[in-house]
Design a protein around this motif. Structure first.
Motif: not given
Length: 305
Positions: A115-120, A122-123, A128-132, A143-147
């Motif tokens: 969750n910390d990584e996702l927050a960085k 912007g997600i 997202l935790g609802q998904f597998e 998204v990391l690749g985009q950055k």
């Protein structure tokens, strides 16, 4: 992280991005092989599905293979891949069954780190935790690749799909999008979690690992790709490796041999990990007695194997 990147290499969907990194100094060296018989050839090209605008133009060897081919075949046919229903289909698959949702199967410590990584990035982690876990992996890497300046829009397969359309070349696929999603969804949840746990572990530099894999692909370095990707995946997540790589390669081999039995020259574009290593398409075709040669004008004798 390498295992996450390789999973994305076969399943990532294009997400537009802005900006790109500075152009590398050296020109790309293609992961390109030619399988031939008396009257036709099948070119095998290893793609990296998250690339930068600075990775273009493609090498001359790829241009020549494209021009020589009467048709171009991808993992999934462009018409199916670009169907507007695909993102929803992918999301629905990742929501079934609910008891495998990342928020339910991850430890509190790993969930907090993710969750910390996702927050960085912007997600919203809660959504997202609802998904597998495999969908969490894809989202993290994409998204990391985009950055970092990478984009699925600039992936080699996407580039060649557009080029084939403009040239009026027929296109096709080795499998359906449903088959791809089935393979991803069938990987063990424990191995999905192991990949995510590694990616958020202390001292694990996700951007550096993605760049390292990109450098190996760009350099046409078969040994490095096998070491960084295939060997690690096979050792640490063996069932995922079997489902995503070995089983799919085995399903594709008869189709490649059927292409060679025809009279058309065909360019086949697949994720790079499907070509290298003992289970890769190149080694498997060679073991069947077919003539396979590396096509890489800029490679030295050792690298061109």
């Amino acid at each position: 992280m390498r295992r996450l990147v390789l999973a994305v290499a076969s399943f990532v969907l294009a997400i537009p991005m802005a900006g790109s990194a500075p152009a590398p100094v050296d020109a790309p060296r293609p992961l390109l092989w030619k399988v031939s018989d008396a009257d036709s050839s099948v070119y095998l090209l290893g793609s990296f599905h998250l690339l930068k605008k600075s990775d273009y133009p493609v090498p001359a060897d790829v241009d020549r293979a494209f021009e020589d081919a009467e048709r171009v075949v991808f993992e999934v046919a462009p018409a199916e891949l670009h169907d507007p229903s695909v993102p929803m289909k992918m999301a629905q698959r990742a929501l079934q069954p609910g008891d495998a949702a990342f928020a339910k199967v991850a430890s509190p410590q790993v969930a907090a780190k993710v969750n910390d990584e996702l927050a960085k990035l912007g997600i919203p982690g809660a959504q997202l935790g609802q998904f597998e876990p495999w969908m969490v992996s894809i989202t993290l890497v994409t998204v990391l690749g985009q950055k970092l300046g990478y984009s699925g829009e600039d992936g080699l397969d996407r580039h060649l799909m557009l080029r084939a359309e403009k040239a009026g070349k027929p296109t096709g696929g080795l499998e359906s999008i449903d088959a791809q999603l089935d393979a991803m969804d069938a990987t063990p949840v424990s191995e999905q979690l192991a990949s995510i746990e590694e990616s958020v572990s202390a001292g694990y530099d996700m951007p550096a690992r993605l760049d390292e894999l990109h450098r190996a692909w760009r350099g046409g370095d078969v040994a490095a790709l096998e070491r960084l990707a295939v060997e690690e995946m096979r050792a640490k997540t063996p069932e995922t490796y079997r489902r995503l790589n070995v089983a799919r390669n085995q399903a594709w081999l008869p189709k490649l041999q059927a292409m060679l039995a025809g009279r058309d020259d065909v360019l086949v574009v697949v994720g790079a990990m499907h070509l290298v290593g003992r289970d890769g398409l190149v080694a498997q075709l060679q073991s069947r007695g077919l003539r396979v040669e590396r096509v890489c004008t800029g490679c030295d004798a050792g690298a061109a194997r």
